[in-house]
Design a protein around this motif. Structure first.
Motif, short mmCIF file in Angstrom:
data_model
loop_
_atom_site.label_atom_id
_atom_site.label_comp_id
_atom_site.label_asym_id
_atom_site.label_seq_id
_atom_site.Cartn_x
_atom_site.Cartn_y
_atom_site.Cartn_z
N UNK A 144 0.83 -1.29 0.32
CA UNK A 144 0.15 0.34 0.14
C UNK A 144 0.67 1.44 -0.27
N UNK A 145 0.86 2.30 -1.00
CA UNK A 145 2.06 3.23 -0.93
C UNK A 145 0.65 4.44 -1.12
N UNK A 146 0.58 5.49 -0.46
CA UNK A 146 0.20 7.01 -0.54
C UNK A 146 1.38 8.37 -0.75
N UNK A 147 1.17 8.98 -1.44
CA UNK A 147 1.42 9.71 -1.48
C UNK A 147 0.58 11.58 -1.25
N UNK A 148 1.29 12.27 0.01
CA UNK A 148 0.48 13.11 0.49
C UNK A 148 1.10 14.31 0.13
N UNK A 201 -2.59 5.78 -3.66
CA UNK A 201 -3.06 7.03 -3.64
C UNK A 201 -2.45 8.00 -3.82
N UNK A 202 -3.42 9.57 -3.88
CA UNK A 202 -2.69 10.91 -3.82
C UNK A 202 -3.13 11.71 -3.92
N UNK A 203 -2.40 12.21 -3.41
CA UNK A 203 -3.95 14.01 -2.39
C UNK A 203 -2.75 14.88 -2.64
N UNK A 204 -3.25 16.51 -2.12
CA UNK A 204 -2.54 17.60 -2.38
C UNK A 204 -3.67 18.08 -1.34
N UNK A 214 -6.75 6.20 6.58
CA UNK A 214 -7.37 6.07 5.53
C UNK A 214 -7.76 6.29 4.16
N UNK A 215 -6.83 6.91 3.60
CA UNK A 215 -7.22 7.69 2.40
C UNK A 215 -7.95 6.64 1.39
#
Length: 241
Positions: A123-127, A171-174, A227-228
């Protein structure tokens, strides 16, 4: 150093403000954290400092993500507002530095991160820590506004690509943090009235206790970290939580 952990995070701008508060929150949540910054005085057994000047793009391009866990997080938090003056009065070096730190370095790190781990079934998340300044013009902040608008659209485009490639484990968020009581606000209040027409507005935010603390912001950011998948909008704000 390659670390074996269930949760690993890389955080730029880890030495102060939101970055430092986020490092401590992540450690409390069970992460081993790599702090990427120019300096550091934070010490913890689950923290490793890596000196990295985001204005030095050659160093950024050569940075290698070595550690892998079941849950992996990259936070592009470091930011620079540059000289607070109208275009035509700022130095070209200031423009370059703002775009390097706020836009180019995060894009390069994201590119390296995805390239390094795109075939991993974890699992990968970019914030990316963005700003409301990326949504509207603020006089004397032209480069800063442009840099944050760029990282928002970059994030949305990366999200489209991840979906296209079927990379549902990414997942990616800005996310814009709001007006936070950090060193950047000190720099803003130290500007000159003749260079910045909104100076008094920003001074009043501090005087009236309207700035939120980094810790308050991080409490909300951690909802997204945990919880992305529940945050469907790529570009968002902590005010939406």
């Amino acid at each position: 150093m390659v670390v074996q952990q269930d949760k690993i995070a890389y955080v730029t701008g880890s030495s102060r403000g939101i970055g430092n508060a986020l490092v401590q929150a992540l450690i409390n949540e069970g992460y081993f954290v790599y702090g990427l910054a120019r300096s550091n005085d934070f010490v913890h057994e689950k923290f490793e400092f890596i000196e990295l000047d985001l204005n030095n793009l050659n160093k950024v391009k050569s940075f290698v993500f070595n550690s892998l866990a079941e849950n992996n997080l990259l936070v592009n938090n470091a930011g620079s507002i540059g000289e607070i003056k109208p275009v035509g009065s700022i130095s070209n070096d200031s423009i370059e530095q703002v775009m390097n730190v706020n836009t180019l370095a995060p894009q390069i790190l994201i590119n390296n991160y995805i390239n390094r781990f795109k075939n991993e079934n974890k699992t990968f998340h970019i914030l990316n820590i963005s700003s409301g300044a990326g949504k509207r013009p603020i006089s004397s902040w032209a480069s800063y506004c442009a840099s944050k608008a760029a990282i928002d659209l970059f994030s949305e485009t990366v999200a489209e690509e991840l979906d296209w490639k079927g990379m549902s484990n990414w997942h990616i968020h800005s996310c814009a943090p709001g007006v936070v009581d950090t060193q950047m606000q000190v720099e803003i209040r130290s500007s000159i009235q003749s260079d910045f027409k909104s100076l008094e507005n920003f001074k009043s935010l501090k005087e009236n206790g309207e700035l939120v603390s980094p810790e308050e912001v991080v409490q909300k950011l951690m909802q997204m970290v945990k919880n992305p998948e529940q945050f469907s909008n790529v570009v968002t704000s902590v005010r939406d939580f």
